[in-house]
Design a protein around this motif. Structure first.
Motif, short mmCIF file in Angstrom:
data_model
loop_
_atom_site.label_atom_id
_atom_site.label_comp_id
_atom_site.label_asym_id
_atom_site.label_seq_id
_atom_site.Cartn_x
_atom_site.Cartn_y
_atom_site.Cartn_z
N GLY B 128 -1.04 9.67 -9.84
CA GLY B 128 -0.88 9.14 -11.19
C GLY B 128 0.02 10.03 -12.03
O GLY B 128 0.89 9.55 -12.77
N GLU B 129 -0.19 11.33 -11.93
CA GLU B 129 0.68 12.25 -12.68
C GLU B 129 2.13 12.08 -12.23
O GLU B 129 3.06 12.06 -13.04
CB GLU B 129 0.25 13.70 -12.45
N LEU B 180 3.61 3.18 -15.08
CA LEU B 180 2.68 3.63 -16.10
C LEU B 180 1.33 2.91 -15.99
O LEU B 180 0.28 3.53 -16.16
CB LEU B 180 3.29 3.43 -17.49
N ASP B 181 1.37 1.65 -15.66
CA ASP B 181 0.11 0.93 -15.50
C ASP B 181 -0.71 1.54 -14.37
O ASP B 181 -1.92 1.73 -14.50
CB ASP B 181 0.37 -0.57 -15.22
N TRP B 182 -0.06 1.83 -13.30
CA TRP B 182 -0.76 2.45 -12.17
C TRP B 182 -1.32 3.81 -12.60
O TRP B 182 -2.48 4.14 -12.28
CB TRP B 182 0.21 2.61 -11.01
N ALA B 205 -2.33 10.11 -22.36
CA ALA B 205 -0.93 10.45 -22.36
C ALA B 205 -0.10 9.35 -21.72
O ALA B 205 0.99 9.01 -22.21
CB ALA B 205 -0.72 11.78 -21.63
N ALA B 206 -0.61 8.80 -20.65
CA ALA B 206 0.13 7.72 -19.98
C ALA B 206 0.21 6.50 -20.90
O ALA B 206 1.24 5.84 -20.99
CB ALA B 206 -0.54 7.36 -18.66
N ARG B 207 -0.87 6.24 -21.60
CA ARG B 207 -0.85 5.12 -22.55
C ARG B 207 0.16 5.39 -23.64
O ARG B 207 0.91 4.49 -24.04
CB ARG B 207 -2.23 4.92 -23.17
#
Lengths: 1161, 328
Positions: B128-129, B180-182, B205-207
């Motif tokens: 994910g990162e 980003l969704d993943w 942070a991803a959001r």
């Protein structure tokens, strides 16, 4: 010059062995028939004592003789069975007479088969085939060498027949020839063969001259030895003699200029760490691999550690003859052979000692204090800066103020100004004398013990060298101890073994923060910067560290110890006549131990306020390195002569592997200085690390040589290498080489000219490989040891997650890899001529060569979307051409005066033929520019100095010309007339730049002059470069590169000003124009790098023999020797001609004056 | 004894030679002794963690006076060459090269994540990162160049994709949103990140990056008439709502209403207002040089930046009645 006995020994003095002897008899007969039958010469014609009048049988006589001498007899029992006894009277009789008296009447004869062995046989009665009586002409004579010393065992053969004998111990011979006009051919190893037409003479005396052309010299080539006269490749060999009796500590120093085509450069004068680089015939590749493969006794090794006195010969394979070493031979091969003992030599001990005084050469020549003040004022005025010497705080408002104080030797002035204490000293501190010693001592001792018996020989040597560096009152020295033992012995008549064990230990001591730090500071200090503060501490002001403080012994020390043990075992087994099997096992182990302690260095201002600590932590560091190497080689060697044809075949295989690495540990924050071992510091600041790697190479090699009539030579080499470095698909490579030579001097039509003693034409072509191996642990572009394996770099990563106490680690891809790359191939062609004229007094060799590297590793540019640097691929090309010429004149006059002159000239030039368009063109040194040589200088064209305002204004109209130019600044030509001063134009073509030649030395030459007369000997060795372009690129290339650095004297009064309108250089200024004026690489700043350096002068005297015989000493020789004494060059003020990068910040080289003695017991 | 050796010397030699010749070819297959090979990496969770750590170097740093010279919000002490029209388009752009280096590294991690099926549950977070950083890199590329080659896997020196043409920005942005969704689905919440791991990428942070990406692409689409503005803007809105409703973050107020904004980077650097920050630490020798650059005038704000701040009623100065003119 040894007398070699052909044929076998048979120790037999008992009847028990007779049967064996009878079988061998036939063999013996054969050896006898080949014309090397020894004559009837007794080396000692001993008196035999006959006690009483007695009658003895032949056998009894022989026994008697054997008892009283050590002669042994071989005979067929049958021969003596019916021999009659002879009567003898009491008395003394010579052995030869006794035998004659005993054997002749019995129809027997005797003959020597070996030194102490006599064979009894039937007397051969010459049959007279016809009434015509064949008159045998008896010819006697003596053979001596040029000094009148008789040559024992020289061969005297009647030309065209097999009738020959050997001279006795007094050099005498007696031979019967068929014709009074026959010709005798007299030969002896190491001497030129002579043919003497008798012309009716019956008593001749012949003097043989040493073979200057060295046709019989044994030359070491890969996996074997050849005779010089039939060598088909470009192989240069020199004797280890040139390294003896010189105040050198490193063999490479002594080899500089000695071999045509072998260039040796050094980049530092630091004892023990001169950083020598070897190169054969110029550039092989833009990557690494420009150094030759160095083999010591067939095993790779480091010449820097070997004792120069141990070297017997150095042989350099320059062309396709190196192909037998395959993948690592692109840069040539240097074969070093160490000394070994000789058979049948009595114990000899040789002691050599040499003490030398060394003085630094070429120290920086900076302006004096007074000159600096004037120069600095002018520079600042020209820049529009406010010229002042830290006034008004110190109080000098005009130049005259300062000059008056300087002339008066005014004491130091300083002001306390809020922690920045400006200070001016009106007398020079004399920093050079504080740092450099006037002279340092070096001494060198060697003991060599050698000897040998019939079945063995040994040579042991011990050497010790101690040289001091040039920094005063500092740790600055290098010591080396060498030990070597070479032992040959015959396990049996077929099986010979040689073992060579050596041990070297080298220890260097240097200042705690290194030599470079000290020189760097010293060369940038203000001349007048006082040494100490008011209360006597070391002063560090203006951001300069104090070099004297950093050189002191109490700041710490760096010690570097290197040890090497080498073990080399070789065996040679003769399977049957002509076929030998060789095996070699070599193990090398190196260790290095680097130990460093550096104390905190406090800094003080002049008023004794603290200026901090730099460094502020005590550091104790240790790093340990090791290297283990193994080489296992086996090969078969077949040599056979069939009439006119001589064939020599060699084939074998080898396996080498090396594992190396090291670890380091750094301890910081020690709280005391008494105990500095690891573990005393702050554990949180400690660092450790380790590196380790290995490689292996497996090879198969073969060579075939075919010689027809001793004059047509054809040779081929082959090698197949497999290395661990490349991927399995690319790992095997084949390398071929072939050469042909024609000894024209042996042809009748050449012989008729009676002009050439030797004339040989050689041609060769081959392919060698460049592994371009990066044997260090850097991640360079060179091939690394695991080239095809994708690796991950896993290490500390400084990004603080959390509260920052845990050290995170990160893993990144270590470079892109490819399985598609492999060795660079170098195709080398060589054409050569060897010749000798005038009785071999004048000899020489000329070689022309061309080398093409067609698949050089080159950086590839790929689209950035790749996301990383693509690995270099084999797509580049480079070509090198050159020649070598060696000429020697050697003669010996009747008076005993002998002299020789050797001149060597060599040159090589490279062209980068294909860089795949990867060109960056700029002024200055262009490392890689397609179509030019490596390291070609490009610069603008000088157009004089701007002297009027109109000129300045007109010039500033051009683009690229700075707008701040003034009168006195430089002007450069706009070559292409496009109104711009630029390197390239919009299309990428050269605009205003031209090429000024390369940085590489061209036309390297050397002279070696030697003379000797009645015990005195003189030799002078000079080496130089005829053409080289240098531009200085260091910090002193122009005055005030940084405004606070003292300029060099060569600029003083040499820069333009209205008072000096004819000066060479543009005006001096501390303003930005100074870069425009001096950094454009033009004829104005070019330096001629040609030089001639007298590398060595040695004058020696050998005491006459008669003085010594009563003391029991064989030989004493005294000598005076000087190294690097004189240099003729075009450089000024602090630069050394041998320094290849033109900088002045290196450890200075030294001149050496020495005296020494050699004693042989 | 001597005889024995002599008699057998033939054999000894034969053995020696054969040892060399017949020796195992395998000994030429050597692997490094002090460096991990890629083939033996990617086996444990910590391997993936280390690989992910490396991407944090691509978070913009202020070490050398980084400022956004192209957005007219800050200036250094020279003339801004973009606005003055004197700018020369450079032949190389480190930003472009670095972005693709990051893309390569993240793609490598993601590919190996797919292969290491047995530890996927532990390594999902690091994948994910990686997707976060890859999305961020592409976002920067699209912002700078518009259409860029879309590389979704690790390339080789002979890959065809090296010659790939520029993909239209809509494709690239779609890829960014997918990454980003993943990432959002697989990253931990802010409060689930332990104290020792503070600083790692969180769901929030991803959001937040998704919000930025959506807003940027949506407004671009809207004002350039390309693509589907509403899809992006809505994605931005919903991501922002998720951040707000997660309750993870709130404004820093500890220094009072007038000082808290100013002191956010001084006292509030560990507060819950921070969604993602670049971290510095004195003990690890990780420093920022921002104070020197600001002191020397390299990071000076422009009038444009000042004008962009809204008044306390939430309206821009051009509209709000609270704005009393530049003199006040």
């Amino acid at each position: 010059m040894e007398i070699k006995f052909i044929g076998s020994y048979f120790l037999c003095y008992r009847k028990v062995f007779l049967k064996l002897i009878m079988k061998a008899f036939i063999f013996l007969c054969c050896t006898v028939m080949f014309g090397l039958s020894p004559g009837k010469s007794f080396s000692q014609d001993v008196d035999i004592i006959i006690d009483n009048n007695v009658t003895m049988t032949v056998k009894k006589v022989l026994k008697l003789i054997h008892k009283q001498t050590d002669y042994k007899f071989i005979y067929k029992n049958a021969l003596l069975k019916n021999a009659s006894a002879i009567q003898f009277k009491k008395g003394v009789i010579k052995t030869s007479h006794l035998l004659n008296q005993t054997l002749s009447p019995n129809g027997l004869d005797y003959e020597f088969t070996a030194n102490k062995t006599i064979q009894v046989k039937r007397k051969v009665v010459k049959k007279v085939p016809s009434p015509k009586v064949e008159i045998q002409y008896q010819v006697n004579g003596t053979i001596t060498d040029q000094d009148g010393i008789p040559l024992a065992g020289a061969n005297v053969v009647e030309k065209g027949t097999t009738n020959g004998i050997q001279t006795d111990f007094d050099g005498n011979f007696a031979i019967s020839v068929a014709d009074e006009n026959a010709t005798l051919v007299i030969s002896y190893l190491g001497f030129a063969t002579k043919e003497i037409p008798l012309g009716g003479q019956t008593n001749i005396s012949v003097t043989l001259i040493e073979d200057a052309a060295g046709l019989d010299e044994v030359v070491v080539v890969g996996y074997g030895r050849q005779t010089r006269k039939t060598v088909a490749g470009a192989v240069a060999q020199i004797d280890g003699e040139i390294l003896e009796d010189r105040p050198i500590t490193n063999a490479l120093n002594g080899l500089q200029g000695a071999v045509a085509g072998l260039t040796i450069t050094r980049s530092s004068g630091q004892p023990g760490n001169e950083n020598y680089q070897l190169n054969v015939r110029g550039l092989s590749s833009l990557n690494s691999g420009n150094e030759p493969l160095v083999l010591i006794n067939g095993v790779e090794g480091d010449i820097n550690l070997i004792n120069p006195n141990d070297i017997a010969s150095v042989s350099v394979l320059k062309d396709a003859s190196a192909a037998i070493y395959g993948a690592r031979a692109a840069g040539g091969v240097v074969l070093i052979t160490t000394k070994s003992g000789s058979r049948n030599q009595k114990l000899e001990v040789e002691y050599t000692s040499n003490v030398s005084i060394n003085r630094p050469a070429n120290l920086l020549d900076r302006v004096s204090l007074r000159e600096w003040v004037i120069f600095d004022w002018e520079a600042k005025t020209n820049a529009g800066a406010n010229p002042a010497f830290f006034a008004p705080a110190v109080g000098n408002n005009t130049l005259e103020d300062a000059l008056v104080k300087i002339d008066a030797g005014h004491p130091v002035e300083w002001k306390n100004n809020n922690g920045q204490s400006p200070i001016l000293n009106y007398t020079e501190t004399g920093w050079e004398n504080l740092i450099y010693k006037k002279s340092s001592i070096q001494h060198n001792h060697n003991i060599n013990i050698r000897g040998g018996g019939e079945r063995s020989a040994y040579n042991a040597s011990f050497g010790f060298v101690d040289s001091e560096g040039i920094i005063k009152d500092a740790f600055n020295n290098s010591r080396r101890f060498n030990m070597r033992l070479n032992y040959d012995f015959d396990l049996s008549d077929r099986f010979k073994i040689n073992s060579n064990i050596s041990y070297t230990s080298k220890k260097d001591e240097n200042p705690a923060y290194g030599n470079e730090t000290i020189f760097n500071l010293l060369n940038r200090m203000f001349l007048w910067h006082p040494l100490r503060t008011q209360s006597g501490q070391y002063l560090t002001q203006f951001g300069f560290g104090n070099p004297r403080q950093l050189a002191d012994k109490d700041i710490g020390i760096r010690t570097n110890v290197e040890e090497e043990i080498r073990f080399n075992l070789q065996g040679e087994y003769e399977i049957f006549d002509g076929l030998k099997a060789h095996g070699q096992l070599a193990l090398n182990r190196n260790k290095s131990d680097f130990d460093r302690f550096g104390d905190i260095v406090p800094r003080y201002n002049y008023d004794d306020t603290s200026a901090g600590l730099a460094p502020n932590l005590r550091t104790s560091a240790r790093s340990y390195g090791f290297s283990n190497y193994m080489n296992l080689t086996g090969y078969l060697d077949y040599a056979k002569t069939f009439g006119d044809h001589n064939v020599n075949l060699t084939a074998g295989a080898s396996h080498e592997q090396r594992e190396f690495g090291g670890f380091f540990a750094t301890d910081r924050g020690l709280t005391q200085t008494a105990i500095t071992t690891l573990g005393q510091g702050d554990p949180a600041l400690a660092q450790i690390g380790e590196q380790r790697a290995h490689w292996a190479i497996r090879s198969f090699f073969a060579r075939g040589t075919y010689i027809l009539k001793d004059r047509y030579i054809l040779e081929g080499n082959y090698r197949r290498d497999g290395t661990s470095v490349f991927s399995p698909e690319q790992r095997w490579g084949n390398f071929f080489g072939g050469s042909f030579a024609w000894r024209a001097s042996e042809e009748d039509f050449i012989k008729k000219l009676n002009f050439f003693d030797n004339l040989k034409f050689r041609v060769s072509h081959g392919v060698t490989g460049n592994q371009s191996l990066d044997d260090s642990f850097d991640d360079g572009d060179d091939i690394n040891l695991y080239d095809y394996i994708a690796l991950v770099n896993d290490g500390n990563f400084n990004y603080p997650f959390g509260d920052g106490t845990a050290q995170p680690q990160a893993a990144v891809e270590r470079g892109l890899v490819t399985s598609n790359r492999t060795w660079e191939d170098l195709k080398t062609t060589n054409i050569g001529i060897d010749f000798a004229l005038f009785n071999s007094r004048f000899s020489g060799a000329f070689d022309w060569f061309q080398r093409k590297n067609d698949n050089m590793l080159l950086g590839v540019v790929e689209s950035s979307v790749l996301g990383g640097n693509p690995p270099d691929l084999n797509i580049g090309a480079l070509e090198t051409k050159g020649f070598e010429l060696t000429l020697t004149w050697a003669d010996k006059l009747a008076s005993g005066f002998s002299y020789s002159i050797t001149g060597i000239l060599s040159d090589s030039q490279n062209t980068l033929t294909n860089l795949d368009g990867n060109n960056t063109v700029r002024i200055g040194l262009n490392g890689n520019r397609e179509g030019y040589s490596q390291n070609t200088w490009f610069g603008y064209v000088w157009d004089g100095i701007l002297t009027t305002q109109d000129e300045v204004d007109a010039y500033k109209e051009l683009d690229g010309v700075p707008g701040n130019l003034e009168i006195g600044d430089a002007r450069y030509k706009d070559l292409n007339g496009d109104g711009r001063i630029s390197t390239v134009d919009e299309d990428g073509n050269d605009a205003d730049i031209v090429s000024y030649g390369t940085n590489a030395p061209r036309y390297q030459y050397s002279f070696n002059l030697g003379a000797s007369y009645k015990g005195f000997d003189l030799s002078v060795f000079m080496q130089g470069v005829a053409e080289r372009t240098i531009f200085y690129t260091d910090d002193r290339r122009f005055p005030f590169t940084q405004p606070w650095w003292t300029p060099l004297r060569r600029f003083y009064n040499n820069t333009w000003s209205s008072d000096r309108p004819n000066a060479r250089y543009p005006r001096v200024t501390t303003g930005p124009q100074r870069f425009w004026n001096y950094d454009q690489f033009t004829e104005n700043t070019i330096v001629n790098g040609a030089y001639l350096r007298v590398k060595n002068i040695t004058l020696g005297y050998t005491l006459p023999q008669d003085l010594l015989t009563d003391i029991g000493i064989e030989k004493i020789r005294l000598f005076f020797s000087g190294e690097d004494l004189f240099t003729f060059d075009h450089l000024d003020g602090g630069y050394d001609a041998e320094n290849t990068d033109g900088g002045a910040d290196f450890y200075p080289y030294q001149k050496r004056y020495s005296v020494g003695i050699t004693v042989n017991f | 004894m001597k005889k024995v050796i002599i008699k057998n010397s033939n054999r000894i030699v034969a053995i020696l030679v054969s040892m060399v010749v017949l020796g195992c070819t395998k000994t030429l297959d050597l692997t490094p002794l002090d460096t991990i090979s890629d083939a033996s990496f990617w086996k444990t969770q910590s391997d993936f963690e280390k690989a992910a750590n490396a991407f944090y170097a691509s978070i913009p740093a202020n070490n050398n006076g980084f400022i956004d010279l192209n957005a007219d919000i800050a200036s250094d002490f020279g003339q801004n060459t973009t606005s003055s029209g004197n700018g020369i388009v450079p032949q190389n752009d480190g930003g472009y090269d670095n972005a693709y280096t990051t893309i390569r590294g993240t793609s490598r991690l993601i590919e190996n994540y797919e292969l290491a099926t047995d530890i996927q549950s532990e390594t999902a977070r690091y994948a994910g990162e990686a997707r976060f950083f890859r999305a961020w890199a592409y976002l920067g590329l699209v912002g700078g160049y518009g259409d860029v080659p879309l590389i979704t896997k690790v390339l080789d020196i002979d890959s065809e994709e090296l010659q790939a043409p520029r993909s239209p920005r809509s494709e690239v942005m779609a890829f960014v949103m997918a990454d980003l969704d993943w990432a959002i689905a697989n990253l931990p919440e802010q409060n689930a990140i332990s104290a020792t791991e503070t600083g790692r990428i969180s769901k929030g942070a991803a959001r937040a990056l998704k919000v930025r990406a959506g807003l940027f692409e949506g407004t671009w689409a809207k004002f350039h008439g390309t693509g589907d503005p509403n899809a992006y803007l809505n994605a931005a809105i919903s991501a922002a709502e998720e951040i707000i409703s997660s309750g993870e973050y709130e404004l820093y107020t500890a220094d009072g209403t007038t000082e808290s904004y100013r002191k956010l980077f001084l006292d509030g650097d560990e507060s819950s207002e921070i969604i993602l920050s670049r971290r510095y630490d004195e003990d690890l020798n990780v420093f920022s040089n921002i104070t020197r650059w600001t002191n020397e005038g390299i990071n000076s704000p422009t009038k444009q930046l000042a004008d962009m701040y809204v008044c306390t009623d939430g309206l821009p100065i051009s509209v709000s009645p609270l704005f009393e003119g530049y003199d006040t």
